[in-house]
Design a protein around this motif. Structure first.
Motif, PDB file in Angstrom:
ATOM      1  N   THR A 112      -2.581  -0.393  -5.606  1.00  0.00           N
ATOM      2  CA  THR A 112      -1.979  -1.766  -5.310  1.00  0.00           C
ATOM      3  C   THR A 112      -1.563  -2.160  -4.093  1.00  0.00           C
TER       4      THR A 112
ATOM      5  N   GLN B  18      -3.605  -5.169  -2.141  1.00  0.00           N
ATOM      6  CA  GLN B  18      -3.539  -5.943  -3.572  1.00  0.00           C
ATOM      7  C   GLN B  18      -2.003  -6.639  -3.020  1.00  0.00           C
ATOM      8  N   ASN B  19      -1.280  -5.786  -2.501  1.00  0.00           N
ATOM      9  CA  ASN B  19       0.198  -5.927  -2.673  1.00  0.00           C
ATOM     10  C   ASN B  19       0.655  -6.024  -1.118  1.00  0.00           C
TER      11      ASN B  19
ATOM     12  N   ASP C  93      -7.128 -13.602  -7.504  1.00  0.00           N
ATOM     13  CA  ASP C  93      -6.595 -12.250  -7.200  1.00  0.00           C
ATOM     14  C   ASP C  93      -6.585 -11.999  -8.425  1.00  0.00           C
TER      15      ASP C  93
ATOM     16  N   ARG D 282      -8.034  -8.044 -10.392  1.00  0.00           N
ATOM     17  CA  ARG D 282      -8.750  -6.686  -9.848  1.00  0.00           C
ATOM     18  C   ARG D 282      -9.777  -7.441  -9.541  1.00  0.00           C
TER      19      ARG D 282
ATOM     20  N   LEU E   1     -11.720  -9.673  -7.575  1.00  0.00           N
ATOM     21  CA  LEU E   1     -11.394  -8.903  -6.029  1.00  0.00           C
ATOM     22  C   LEU E   1     -12.512  -7.974  -6.061  1.00  0.00           C
TER      23      LEU E   1
ATOM     24  N   SER F 142      -0.254  -5.786  -9.872  1.00  0.00           N
ATOM     25  CA  SER F 142       0.137  -6.782  -8.493  1.00  0.00           C
ATOM     26  C   SER F 142       1.340  -7.656  -8.719  1.00  0.00           C
TER      27      SER F 142
END
Length: 346
Positions: free
Chosen positions: A22, A26-27, A253, A255, A258, A310
């Motif tokens: 991620t 995401q990160n 947010d 997984r 998204l 995340s």
């Protein structure tokens, strides 16, 4: 933390491996560094990445994850304290053609390793893995093998091992492994390494969780008898086994919100099985996440359980699972669900 040994080596690895896919999507870099700091402090000495990360893969983000690990190594000086694993993609697919289209040739393997070393800011990778088979087989959620006579793949197990051997001799990689492989492919690699005195596959990184126990078929016997350690990925089934989706508390947010196309673990049967596992966990004063990870941690064929998160609170809960041991009564309840709804997410 608990530790095992990377098969066919003297390398000690934590039974919890830090997954990284991620980071860079995401990160942020800062969040990736925070996760590595915390995991390292808790005794996690095993990190796993891949040249195509982060996921979902695309040309704009490809390689960011490894770059984030590289800047952490440079900042902390901890490279020699971490066992680092990475992967090379197999034959081109719709989500990897932007990396290369040449397949696993000697040239492509050398190129992939050199580029990955630059991103990681290191001169060696401890465990280098083939991300998925080049032949057409039932990977990534496909339940059964159906032979495709139009597949143009030609047997290249020997060529791949020779290419990896060359890289081991240069010191750029230390040990090798597979990912998303099957029993036939695993035994072919072992056959080639034995007959031709080539490097031996040490590990296999496959999906394994409460709702995907397919590994317990032929692969479990291969793993134990041939000393090929499982690096279990998706032990939380993309967060499904946290229970947040069936409870309706998943954030925007998360997984699957998204990226709804990652529906491998979201079938009606998977949801029903997850509900039953949630009840077992709550009846025994555990979170579903803790029970799910503890179940994986206890398997006799496991070398390390790849956890990813995340958010920091998820990471802490996941790492804490190493201190939980499921008793026989809980295991019997889990297996009773498995008997009724076996492997709903292959």
């Amino acid at each position: 933390m608990k530790y095992t040994t990377l098969p066919n080596s003297e390398i000690k690895v934590s039974k919890i491996c830090l997954g990284t896919m991620t980071w860079g999507n995401q990160n942020t870099e800062g969040e990736g560094h925070e996760q590595m700091d915390y995991a390292f402090e808790q005794g996690v000495n095993f990190f796993d990445t891949a040249e195509m990360y982060p996921v979902p893969a695309n040309p704009e983000t490809q390689g960011r994850t490894s770059k984030i690990i590289g800047t952490w190594f440079k900042k902390t000086g901890n490279r020699d304290k971490v066992v680092l694993a990475s992967k090379i993609i197999g034959r081109s697919s719709d989500y990897s053609a932007h990396i290369r289209t040449t397949g696993l040739t000697s040239e492509s393997i050398k190129e992939a390793i050199d580029k990955e070393l630059q991103r990681l800011q290191t001169d060696y990778i401890d465990l280098y893995q083939i991300h998925w088979p080049e032949r057409l087989t039932n990977t990534f959620g496909i339940r059964d093998y159906k032979h495709d006579p139009s597949d143009e793949w030609k047997d290249n197990f020997n060529e791949v091992l020779h290419a990896l051997d060359e890289q081991i001799k240069t010191g750029k990689i230390r040990h090798i492994g597979m990912s998303n492989e099957k029993a036939w492919g695993t035994m072919r690699y072992l056959e080639e390494s034995k007959i031709h005195k080539l490097p031996r596959m040490s590990t296999i990184q496959n999906a394994y969780s409460l709702i995907n126990r397919v590994f317990e078929g032929d692969m479990a016997e291969v793993s134990i008898r041939e000393n090929i350690g499982l690096l279990a990925y998706s032990p939380m089934a993309f967060g499904v086994l946290s229970g947040k989706y069936i409870k309706g508390i998943a954030g925007d947010d998360s997984r699957l919100k998204l990226y709804p196309r990652f529906a491998r673990y979201s079938s009606e049967q998977s949801t029903e099985a997850t509900k039953r596992y949630l009840k077992i966990a709550e009846d025994n004063n555990m979170t579903l996440a803790q029970m799910s990870l503890a179940f994986v941690n206890q398997q006799p064929f496991l070398t390390s359980n790849i956890i990813g998160a995340s958010k920091m609170e998820q990471l802490k809960e996941n790492i804490d699972s190493i201190d939980i041991t499921l008793n026989e009564n809980i295991l019997e309840q889990i297996n009773a669900v498995h008997a009724v709804i076996p492997n709903p997410a292959p």
